[in-house]
Design a protein around this motif. Sequence first.
Motif, PDB file in Angstrom:
ATOM      1  N   LEU A 179      -1.149  -3.960  -1.221  1.00  0.00           N
ATOM      2  CA  LEU A 179      -1.922  -4.520  -0.106  1.00  0.00           C
ATOM      3  C   LEU A 179      -3.100  -3.612   0.260  1.00  0.00           C
ATOM      4  CD1 LEU A 179       1.039  -5.779   2.136  1.00  0.00           C
ATOM      5  CD2 LEU A 179      -0.516  -7.184   0.760  1.00  0.00           C
ATOM      6  N   ILE A 180      -2.886  -2.287   0.196  1.00  0.00           N
ATOM      7  CA  ILE A 180      -3.979  -1.349   0.484  1.00  0.00           C
ATOM      8  C   ILE A 180      -5.108  -1.523  -0.535  1.00  0.00           C
ATOM      9  CG2 ILE A 180      -4.637   1.098   0.382  1.00  0.00           C
ATOM     10  CD1 ILE A 180      -2.026   1.817   1.702  1.00  0.00           C
ATOM     11  N   ILE A 181      -4.743  -1.572  -1.809  1.00  0.00           N
ATOM     12  CA  ILE A 181      -5.750  -1.692  -2.876  1.00  0.00           C
ATOM     13  C   ILE A 181      -6.451  -3.049  -2.798  1.00  0.00           C
ATOM     14  CG2 ILE A 181      -6.070  -1.797  -5.390  1.00  0.00           C
ATOM     15  CD1 ILE A 181      -3.602   0.168  -5.522  1.00  0.00           C
ATOM     16  N   LYS A 182      -5.667  -4.098  -2.591  1.00  0.00           N
ATOM     17  CA  LYS A 182      -6.243  -5.448  -2.534  1.00  0.00           C
ATOM     18  C   LYS A 182      -7.219  -5.596  -1.370  1.00  0.00           C
ATOM     19  CE  LYS A 182      -4.976 -10.341  -2.667  1.00  0.00           C
ATOM     20  NZ  LYS A 182      -3.883 -11.321  -2.813  1.00  0.00           N
ATOM     21  N   ILE A 212       2.734   9.901   4.004  1.00  0.00           N
ATOM     22  CA  ILE A 212       2.220   8.939   3.013  1.00  0.00           C
ATOM     23  C   ILE A 212       2.838   7.559   3.250  1.00  0.00           C
ATOM     24  CG2 ILE A 212       2.138   8.343   0.549  1.00  0.00           C
ATOM     25  CD1 ILE A 212       0.266  10.659   1.372  1.00  0.00           C
ATOM     26  N   SER A 213       4.148   7.529   3.523  1.00  0.00           N
ATOM     27  CA  SER A 213       4.828   6.247   3.762  1.00  0.00           C
ATOM     28  C   SER A 213       4.295   5.577   5.030  1.00  0.00           C
ATOM     29  CB  SER A 213       6.339   6.441   3.862  1.00  0.00           C
ATOM     30  OG  SER A 213       6.720   6.869   5.147  1.00  0.00           O
ATOM     31  N   ALA A 214       3.895   6.377   6.016  1.00  0.00           N
ATOM     32  CA  ALA A 214       3.341   5.819   7.262  1.00  0.00           C
ATOM     33  C   ALA A 214       1.997   5.149   7.004  1.00  0.00           C
ATOM     34  CB  ALA A 214       3.187   6.917   8.303  1.00  0.00           C
ATOM     35  N   ILE A 215       1.160   5.784   6.182  1.00  0.00           N
ATOM     36  CA  ILE A 215      -0.156   5.209   5.856  1.00  0.00           C
ATOM     37  C   ILE A 215       0.021   3.895   5.097  1.00  0.00           C
ATOM     38  CG2 ILE A 215      -2.256   5.577   4.484  1.00  0.00           C
ATOM     39  CD1 ILE A 215      -1.871   8.631   5.159  1.00  0.00           C
ATOM     40  N   ILE A 216       0.973   3.880   4.153  1.00  0.00           N
ATOM     41  CA  ILE A 216       1.278   2.634   3.435  1.00  0.00           C
ATOM     42  C   ILE A 216       1.811   1.588   4.406  1.00  0.00           C
ATOM     43  CG2 ILE A 216       2.775   1.601   1.672  1.00  0.00           C
ATOM     44  CD1 ILE A 216       2.699   4.375   0.247  1.00  0.00           C
ATOM     45  N   GLY A 217       2.691   2.033   5.320  1.00  0.00           N
ATOM     46  CA  GLY A 217       3.288   1.126   6.308  1.00  0.00           C
ATOM     47  C   GLY A 217       2.271   0.530   7.260  1.00  0.00           C
ATOM     48  N   MET A 218       1.209   1.265   7.569  1.00  0.00           N
ATOM     49  CA  MET A 218       0.158   0.745   8.454  1.00  0.00           C
ATOM     50  C   MET A 218      -0.487  -0.498   7.837  1.00  0.00           C
ATOM     51  SD  MET A 218      -1.604   4.295   9.775  1.00  0.00           S
ATOM     52  CE  MET A 218      -2.905   3.528  10.748  1.00  0.00           C
ATOM     53  N   SER A 219      -0.754  -0.447   6.544  1.00  0.00           N
ATOM     54  CA  SER A 219      -1.336  -1.597   5.855  1.00  0.00           C
ATOM     55  C   SER A 219      -0.368  -2.781   5.849  1.00  0.00           C
ATOM     56  CB  SER A 219      -1.699  -1.211   4.418  1.00  0.00           C
ATOM     57  OG  SER A 219      -2.161  -2.332   3.702  1.00  0.00           O
ATOM     58  N   THR A 220       0.910  -2.496   5.557  1.00  0.00           N
ATOM     59  CA  THR A 220       1.922  -3.556   5.518  1.00  0.00           C
ATOM     60  C   THR A 220       2.033  -4.252   6.872  1.00  0.00           C
ATOM     61  OG1 THR A 220       3.169  -2.311   3.852  1.00  0.00           O
ATOM     62  CG2 THR A 220       4.341  -4.081   4.994  1.00  0.00           C
ATOM     63  N   LYS A 221       2.058  -3.449   7.953  1.00  0.00           N
ATOM     64  CA  LYS A 221       2.203  -4.049   9.290  1.00  0.00           C
ATOM     65  C   LYS A 221       0.970  -4.854   9.687  1.00  0.00           C
ATOM     66  CE  LYS A 221       5.987  -1.902  11.599  1.00  0.00           C
ATOM     67  NZ  LYS A 221       6.547  -1.255  12.776  1.00  0.00           N
ATOM     68  N   PHE A 222      -0.206  -4.442   9.212  1.00  0.00           N
ATOM     69  CA  PHE A 222      -1.414  -5.226   9.462  1.00  0.00           C
ATOM     70  C   PHE A 222      -1.248  -6.631   8.888  1.00  0.00           C
ATOM     71  CE2 PHE A 222      -5.361  -6.837   7.532  1.00  0.00           C
ATOM     72  CZ  PHE A 222      -6.090  -7.096   8.685  1.00  0.00           C
ATOM     73  N   PHE A 223      -0.779  -6.717   7.652  1.00  0.00           N
ATOM     74  CA  PHE A 223      -0.635  -8.015   6.992  1.00  0.00           C
ATOM     75  C   PHE A 223       0.488  -8.848   7.613  1.00  0.00           C
ATOM     76  CE2 PHE A 223      -3.338  -6.140   3.783  1.00  0.00           C
ATOM     77  CZ  PHE A 223      -3.997  -7.221   3.213  1.00  0.00           C
ATOM     78  N   THR A 246       6.853 -13.042   0.930  1.00  0.00           N
ATOM     79  CA  THR A 246       5.942 -13.989   1.575  1.00  0.00           C
ATOM     80  C   THR A 246       4.609 -13.324   1.921  1.00  0.00           C
ATOM     81  OG1 THR A 246       7.904 -15.015   2.554  1.00  0.00           O
ATOM     82  CG2 THR A 246       5.773 -15.730   3.398  1.00  0.00           C
ATOM     83  N   THR A 247       4.671 -12.075   2.366  1.00  0.00           N
ATOM     84  CA  THR A 247       3.442 -11.349   2.715  1.00  0.00           C
ATOM     85  C   THR A 247       2.540 -11.194   1.500  1.00  0.00           C
ATOM     86  OG1 THR A 247       4.591 -10.148   4.469  1.00  0.00           O
ATOM     87  CG2 THR A 247       2.532  -9.193   3.683  1.00  0.00           C
ATOM     88  N   LEU A 248       3.114 -10.849   0.363  1.00  0.00           N
ATOM     89  CA  LEU A 248       2.327 -10.706  -0.868  1.00  0.00           C
ATOM     90  C   LEU A 248       1.752 -12.048  -1.310  1.00  0.00           C
ATOM     91  CD1 LEU A 248       4.672  -8.216  -2.776  1.00  0.00           C
ATOM     92  CD2 LEU A 248       2.441  -7.685  -1.769  1.00  0.00           C
ATOM     93  N   MET A 249       2.534 -13.117  -1.145  1.00  0.00           N
ATOM     94  CA  MET A 249       2.085 -14.458  -1.523  1.00  0.00           C
ATOM     95  C   MET A 249       0.911 -14.930  -0.657  1.00  0.00           C
ATOM     96  SD  MET A 249       3.972 -15.953  -4.029  1.00  0.00           S
ATOM     97  CE  MET A 249       4.183 -17.708  -3.715  1.00  0.00           C
ATOM     98  N   LEU A 250       0.927 -14.560   0.616  1.00  0.00           N
ATOM     99  CA  LEU A 250      -0.080 -15.048   1.568  1.00  0.00           C
ATOM    100  C   LEU A 250      -1.162 -14.017   1.883  1.00  0.00           C
ATOM    101  CD1 LEU A 250       2.349 -16.838   4.089  1.00  0.00           C
ATOM    102  CD2 LEU A 250       0.914 -17.927   2.359  1.00  0.00           C
ATOM    103  N   SER A 251      -1.171 -12.896   1.162  1.00  0.00           N
ATOM    104  CA  SER A 251      -2.101 -11.810   1.491  1.00  0.00           C
ATOM    105  C   SER A 251      -3.566 -12.232   1.377  1.00  0.00           C
ATOM    106  CB  SER A 251      -1.827 -10.588   0.600  1.00  0.00           C
ATOM    107  OG  SER A 251      -1.920 -10.933  -0.774  1.00  0.00           O
ATOM    108  N   THR A 252      -3.880 -13.086   0.400  1.00  0.00           N
ATOM    109  CA  THR A 252      -5.266 -13.552   0.247  1.00  0.00           C
ATOM    110  C   THR A 252      -5.723 -14.312   1.490  1.00  0.00           C
ATOM    111  OG1 THR A 252      -4.994 -13.702  -2.156  1.00  0.00           O
ATOM    112  CG2 THR A 252      -6.832 -14.919  -1.188  1.00  0.00           C
ATOM    113  N   ASN A 253      -4.826 -15.112   2.077  1.00  0.00           N
ATOM    114  CA  ASN A 253      -5.155 -15.875   3.288  1.00  0.00           C
ATOM    115  C   ASN A 253      -5.520 -14.942   4.437  1.00  0.00           C
ATOM    116  OD1 ASN A 253      -3.826 -17.522   1.440  1.00  0.00           O
ATOM    117  ND2 ASN A 253      -2.986 -18.865   3.001  1.00  0.00           N
TER     118      ASN A 253
END
Length: 455
Positions: A31-34, A102-113, A435-442
């Motif tokens: 999600l961060i890279i995308k 590092i996990s927190a920075i990754i988690g920030m992106s996940t929670k945004f989505f 579901t988050t990965l499936m709908l990330s483009t939206n």
Amino acid sequence: MEILNHIIKEFSSFVGGLPLLILLVGGGLFLIIKSQFLPFRYLGHAIQVLRGKYDNPNDPGEISHFQALTTALSSTIGMGNIAGVAVAISVGGPGAVFWMWISAIIGMSTKFFTSSLAVMYRGKDSNGEVQGGTMYFIVEGLGKQWKPLAIFFSICGLVGALPVFNVNQLTEAINTILLQPNGIKTGDSTNLIIGLILVTITAIVILGGLNRISKVASKLVPAMVGLYFILIIIILAIYIDVVPKYFGLIFTDAFAADNYNGDSFFGGVLGALILLGIKRGAFSNEAGVGTAPMAHGAAKTSEPIREGLVAMLGPAIDTLVVCTLTALAILVTGVWQTSSANGVTLTAAAFGNAIPGYGKYLLLICIAVFSISSLFSFSYYGTKCLSFILGADKKHYYNYIYILSIIIGATMSLDMMINLIDGFFALMAIPTMFTTLMLSTNVLVEAKRYFESLK
């Protein structure tokens, strides 16, 4: 029963182990890279939204951005920030803290989505009221044919939200820090009294519904983080001469793994250290599990991206701030090298060394507030899951089961049930991340529209 206990323990260890870590961390990195680091570029705007600059009382939802964040934080800031960090350092040394960051920075992106989706794809419960959360964005975002996946998430949420582990650890902390050192014999009767006190406090709040939960959380969370921050600053001031040394050691030891004393991973200690730190961080901030979207989905807003940006601040506060404070207290006092204690007792030893006499009691106040506030939020998550499965008119029944489980958690040693709850909690991440990965483009399309409208 022994065979059943072993099966449940293995189940919990498997679903909450490497597969979950790959799903949460791998999914978060994707999600961060995308998004090309999109959420991080708008941190300043996120803080403006949190402060209420864009609040509109006519927007759909039940609670403010600030109340949504504090409700979500009240469930994530808990024993993981005090006991979990201590476990990570006692096994992995200072370097484990870096990988938690590092996990927190990754988690920030996940929670945004996930939290953007919770507002983008709100649904309606059986009473016709607007609701948000993983189960709703599965059905509204992927389609009605995916409802079995939403029901699977909700069933896992019913079990995962039970507070047995939290209550069990709080009771243990009260016994070991307060009662036993003062000559009070602990046992079934004292545990029952603690359980009844927790039941009374929790019942008063949770039976009042989300508005009462969010109002209490919006006062408790900032207060408890503030008190904890002040106590750690006092400890760091006492040990100011060694603070730079240990802060630097967090970075150097992250790649040297000189203080790691656990099992190796694929034959190496560095890989094991990375795994330990990221796992502790991921379990601390719960990004990708699916609990926070239920709170953020109730926010008063018509702009999903705003709520996603606010939710993104959660892992930063939870892991980058609170977990780091705990880690520094343990490191600078030296208890991680001189004490054989683990978990909450190691953190208590750090406070006791730095602030003799009453340091442990001040920590106990923080532990109590952290744990009790978590009880409020998890009850809301459970009622929301039951509402989705059986209808909004049945959701209040969950509170009675929840209150009963507080007594069970306080009075019994429940390794089997704790493993069961942990396992189901981990299973919640599968439908959430899928579901988050499936709908990330939206989400990215909506984000482009939102940021262009700001200009």
